[in-house]
Design a protein around this motif. Structure first.
Motif, PDB file in Angstrom:
ATOM      1  N   PHE A   1       0.816  -1.209   0.000  1.00 48.66           N
ATOM      2  CA  PHE A   1       0.000   0.000   0.000  1.00 48.66           C
ATOM      3  C   PHE A   1       0.853   1.263   0.000  1.00 48.66           C
ATOM      4  N   VAL A   2       2.110   1.155   0.429  1.00 50.04           N
ATOM      5  CA  VAL A   2       3.002   2.322   0.366  1.00 50.04           C
ATOM      6  C   VAL A   2       3.213   2.702  -1.088  1.00 50.04           C
ATOM      7  N   GLY A   3       3.483   1.681  -1.922  1.00 50.11           N
ATOM      8  CA  GLY A   3       3.673   1.936  -3.352  1.00 50.11           C
ATOM      9  C   GLY A   3       2.414   2.479  -4.007  1.00 50.11           C
ATOM     10  N   ILE A   4       1.260   1.886  -3.672  1.00 57.19           N
ATOM     11  CA  ILE A   4      -0.020   2.346  -4.207  1.00 57.19           C
ATOM     12  C   ILE A   4      -0.261   3.808  -3.819  1.00 57.19           C
ATOM     13  N   SER A   5       0.009   4.112  -2.542  1.00 52.52           N
ATOM     14  CA  SER A   5      -0.219   5.469  -2.030  1.00 52.52           C
ATOM     15  C   SER A   5       0.696   6.473  -2.705  1.00 52.52           C
ATOM     16  N   PHE A   6       1.971   6.083  -2.885  1.00 51.08           N
ATOM     17  CA  PHE A   6       2.939   6.988  -3.511  1.00 51.08           C
ATOM     18  C   PHE A   6       2.498   7.324  -4.934  1.00 51.08           C
ATOM     19  N   ARG A   7       2.089   6.299  -5.687  1.00 57.93           N
ATOM     20  CA  ARG A   7       1.664   6.530  -7.082  1.00 57.93           C
ATOM     21  C   ARG A   7       0.404   7.393  -7.135  1.00 57.93           C
ATOM     22  N   PHE A   8      -0.500   7.176  -6.183  1.00 56.57           N
ATOM     23  CA  PHE A   8      -1.734   7.968  -6.134  1.00 56.57           C
ATOM     24  C   PHE A   8      -1.408   9.441  -5.881  1.00 56.57           C
ATOM     25  N   ILE A   9      -0.565   9.703  -4.880  1.00 60.86           N
ATOM     26  CA  ILE A   9      -0.217  11.083  -4.522  1.00 60.86           C
ATOM     27  C   ILE A   9       0.510  11.777  -5.677  1.00 60.86           C
ATOM     28  N   GLU A  10       1.418  11.041  -6.334  1.00 64.55           N
ATOM     29  CA  GLU A  10       2.149  11.611  -7.468  1.00 64.55           C
ATOM     30  C   GLU A  10       1.190  11.997  -8.598  1.00 64.55           C
ATOM     31  N   ARG A  11       0.137  11.183  -8.780  1.00 65.78           N
ATOM     32  CA  ARG A  11      -0.823  11.417  -9.851  1.00 65.78           C
ATOM     33  C   ARG A  11      -1.755  12.580  -9.530  1.00 65.78           C
ATOM     34  N   LYS A  12      -1.955  12.848  -8.220  1.00 66.59           N
ATOM     35  CA  LYS A  12      -2.944  13.855  -7.816  1.00 66.59           C
ATOM     36  C   LYS A  12      -2.296  14.973  -6.998  1.00 66.59           C
ATOM     37  N   THR A  13      -1.085  15.333  -7.356  1.00 68.29           N
ATOM     38  CA  THR A  13      -0.337  16.353  -6.602  1.00 68.29           C
ATOM     39  C   THR A  13      -1.119  17.646  -6.457  1.00 68.29           C
ATOM     40  N   GLU A  14      -1.792  18.051  -7.543  1.00 68.86           N
ATOM     41  CA  GLU A  14      -2.481  19.345  -7.533  1.00 68.86           C
ATOM     42  C   GLU A  14      -3.676  19.361  -6.577  1.00 68.86           C
ATOM     43  N   LEU A  15      -4.160  18.166  -6.181  1.00 67.12           N
ATOM     44  CA  LEU A  15      -5.314  18.095  -5.274  1.00 67.12           C
ATOM     45  C   LEU A  15      -4.908  17.912  -3.813  1.00 67.12           C
ATOM     46  N   ALA A  16      -3.630  17.636  -3.579  1.00 72.17           N
ATOM     47  CA  ALA A  16      -3.184  17.261  -2.229  1.00 72.17           C
ATOM     48  C   ALA A  16      -3.546  18.297  -1.172  1.00 72.17           C
ATOM     49  N   GLU A  17      -3.290  19.577  -1.451  1.00 68.72           N
ATOM     50  CA  GLU A  17      -3.549  20.599  -0.425  1.00 68.72           C
ATOM     51  C   GLU A  17      -5.051  20.831  -0.222  1.00 68.72           C
ATOM     52  N   LYS A  18      -5.827  20.538  -1.250  1.00 74.47           N
ATOM     53  CA  LYS A  18      -7.281  20.700  -1.125  1.00 74.47           C
ATOM     54  C   LYS A  18      -7.879  19.592  -0.257  1.00 74.47           C
ATOM     55  N   HIS A  19      -7.134  18.530  -0.072  1.00 75.40           N
ATOM     56  CA  HIS A  19      -7.562  17.418   0.794  1.00 75.40           C
ATOM     57  C   HIS A  19      -6.494  17.210   1.876  1.00 75.40           C
ATOM     58  N   LEU A  20      -6.117  18.301   2.509  1.00 74.71           N
ATOM     59  CA  LEU A  20      -4.960  18.314   3.397  1.00 74.71           C
ATOM     60  C   LEU A  20      -5.097  17.337   4.565  1.00 74.71           C
ATOM     61  N   PHE A  21      -6.269  17.280   5.185  1.00 76.99           N
ATOM     62  CA  PHE A  21      -6.471  16.385   6.327  1.00 76.99           C
ATOM     63  C   PHE A  21      -6.176  14.942   5.946  1.00 76.99           C
ATOM     64  N   TYR A  22      -6.757  14.493   4.832  1.00 79.01           N
ATOM     65  CA  TYR A  22      -6.541  13.107   4.396  1.00 79.01           C
ATOM     66  C   TYR A  22      -5.108  12.888   3.929  1.00 79.01           C
ATOM     67  N   HIS A  23      -4.531  13.900   3.287  1.00 79.60           N
ATOM     68  CA  HIS A  23      -3.149  13.776   2.808  1.00 79.60           C
ATOM     69  C   HIS A  23      -2.183  13.573   3.977  1.00 79.60           C
ATOM     70  N   ILE A  24      -2.360  14.341   5.045  1.00 83.90           N
ATOM     71  CA  ILE A  24      -1.492  14.198   6.227  1.00 83.90           C
ATOM     72  C   ILE A  24      -1.659  12.811   6.829  1.00 83.90           C
ATOM     73  N   ASN A  25      -2.897  12.356   6.947  1.00 80.19           N
ATOM     74  CA  ASN A  25      -3.144  11.011   7.475  1.00 80.19           C
ATOM     75  C   ASN A  25      -2.468   9.939   6.633  1.00 80.19           C
ATOM     76  N   ILE A  26      -2.567  10.071   5.318  1.00 75.14           N
ATOM     77  CA  ILE A  26      -1.964   9.099   4.402  1.00 75.14           C
ATOM     78  C   ILE A  26      -0.454   9.042   4.594  1.00 75.14           C
ATOM     79  N   LEU A  27       0.183  10.211   4.683  1.00 76.44           N
ATOM     80  CA  LEU A  27       1.638  10.261   4.894  1.00 76.44           C
ATOM     81  C   LEU A  27       2.022   9.623   6.228  1.00 76.44           C
TER      82      LEU A  27
END
Length: 496
Positions: free
Chosen positions: A237-263
């Motif tokens: 899931f680390v690999g899956i998560s990394f690829r997801f975040i890389e694909r959706k970089t522009e949305l990361a700050e708009k979903h900051l709460f979930y992004h922090i949890n994922i990291l």
């Protein structure tokens, strides 16, 4: 802490001052005592509260009114300060419907188009559902609209919306099952429960839609791994998560709460699998995200971040740094969640134990004054088992033989069935070896005993074994080899 005090503790200092001003504006009489009660509840001083308000029915009535005032104040404050794009989309939908009702069709379609663009960018399938529903309802008013294309977009969004809802149902269902396991009211194969739930709700883990859905998947994966001490099984899931975040970089700050949890989840998985440098790298990313949006999530995640930092430092050979980090956090945790404080205290006890600072461990263990049942409810059975193991090993080191034997007996009585059903009988085997050490420490280091211990203890490969399990085994190995327990721990965790 009562519920009103809990709510008050969520307010910042400036918000507490604003709430007092809010109450003053509301109070029609000068003898109203709600501000006095608020100031008492800020410190959660229940004894003083009861002393000041001897009329209990009047106290409860006043507290209830204060509770409702708090809800009204917080709701007003949050709506006033909410500048989220989701709220903007909702406003646009409402405005477009108002325009339609007043025959302002051109403005209505234009406003609805703006809402659609924003919602698509944020991947808000629930809001898009409302937008397309409204668009289809009034499509007959615009001959330039391709109705078939509009229906196609609606159907695509419906599928995504349904997928997200199905995942949410699966997540909620599994959280219910986890709560039962943690409360000790149920023990079953959680892996089977996960697979059955995925089948029941037709979930595909290969198609993660949003930051929220990824967070939900990682939460369940982490909980499963924690119950089974099998973090190696979820590292994919680390690999899956990394690829997801890389694909959706522009949305990361708009979903900051979930992004922090994922990291955080990614860092935790890597830590438990002994990939400490990678874990530290994700903690750095997590801290960077926590600084964004005026540090809105800093307080919420700070203790978790620092605890995981201290654990990484400790198992990287920097025990002093780890101890300093946790000690500093514990010196300023007045408003912190009790669960987080207990995690910090237990980790600090382990750090001191590995350094053979037994008096300091004793001081921490003495603060765990509640019953095992209380800790099981608050922290879960697995945490309570670890607390008991630390306490047993501490008193084994202090040669409190009678006390240790008593604790071993009560431990087995309480947790044998639970550990057996989780296929973790090796905890019981480990404790059996501890007991033998107490009765005959000389035999403990003999070749015969070493051979027997290796055959009894079900040791997984270095790559698969959980780091915390290694920490307990390190004590056993250190006693057999008459070596320093921290030194042995580091060798097991970092064999290279």
């Amino acid at each position: 802490m009562n519920s009103v005090s809990g709510i008050i503790n969520t307010l910042k200092s400036i918000e507490k001052e604003e709430f007092i001003a809010f109450l003053k504006k509301r109070n029609k009489r000068h003898d109203t005592r709600n501000i006095q009660l608020f100031n008492l509840l800020k410190t959660d001083d229940i004894k003083k509260e009861i002393t000041v308000y001897k009329n209990k029915p009047a106290l409860y009535a006043l507290r209830k009114r204060l509770y409702h005032n708090l809800i009204e104040f917080i709701a007003h404050k949050r709506f006033e300060n909410d500048t989220s794009e989701e709220r903007d989309i909702l406003k646009l939908i409402l405005v477009s419907r108002t325009f339609f009702e007043h025959s302002q069709y051109k403005s209505a379609f234009k406003t609805l188009g703006k809402a659609e663009t924003k919602a698509l960018k944020l991947e808000r399938f629930n809001l898009l559902n409302e937008i397309y529903h409204t668009h289809i309802q009034y499509a007959y008013l615009d001959s330039s609209i391709s109705f078939s294309e509009l229906v196609r977009k609606y159907e695509i969004n419906q599928r995504k919306f349904l997928q997200e809802e199905q995942l949410n149902l699966a997540y909620a269902s599994l959280r219910m099952e986890l709560a039962k396991i943690k409360d000790g009211t149920a023990v079953f194969d959680f892996e089977v429960a996960v697979n059955n739930t995925i089948a029941k709700f037709s979930i595909s883990l290969d198609e993660i839609l949003t930051f929220k859905s990824l967070y939900q998947i990682l939460f369940i994966a982490n909980e499963y791994a924690a119950l089974r001490n099998k973090y190696h099984e979820i590292e994919r899931f680390v690999g899956i998560s990394f690829r997801f975040i890389e694909r959706k970089t522009e949305l990361a700050e708009k979903h900051l709460f979930y992004h922090i949890n994922i990291l955080y989840f990614m860092a935790n998985m890597l830590f438990r699998n002994k990939k400490l440098a990678d874990s530290k790298a994700y903690l750095d990313k997590m801290e960077t995200e926590m600084e964004k949006q005026d540090k809105v999530y800093l307080k919420q995640f700070e203790n978790r971040l620092l605890l995981l930092r201290s654990l990484n430092e400790n198992y990287s050979g920097n025990s002093n740094t780890a101890i300093v980090i946790v000690a500093q956090v514990l010196n300023k945790v007045e408003d912190s969640d009790v669960s987080e404080i207990l995690d910090l205290q237990l980790s600090l006890a382990v750090f001191h134990f590995q350094q053979q600072e037994l008096k300091k461990v004793q001081q921490i263990i003495k603060t765990f004054s509640h019953s095992d049942a209380w800790y099981e409810k608050k922290q879960g059975t697995e945490w309570t088992i670890k607390k008991n193991l630390v306490e047993i090993l501490l008193h084994a080191e202090l040669d409190d033989t009678d006390y240790v034997i008593s604790r071993l007996t009560s431990f087995k009585r309480r947790y044998k069935k639970h550990l057996t059903e989780l296929n973790e009988e090796r905890v019981l085997i480990f404790l059996g070896l501890v007991e033998q050490f107490l009765y005959n420490p000389a035999y403990f280091a003999s070749g015969e005993f070493v051979s027997r211990a290796d055959s009894l203890f079900q040791w997984r490969s270095q790559q698969e074994e959980d780091l915390f399990v290694m920490s307990f085994y390190a004590w056993l190995k250190a006693k057999i080899e008459k070596r320093n327990v921290y030194e042995v721990t580091l060798e097991l965790v970092n064999p290279n």
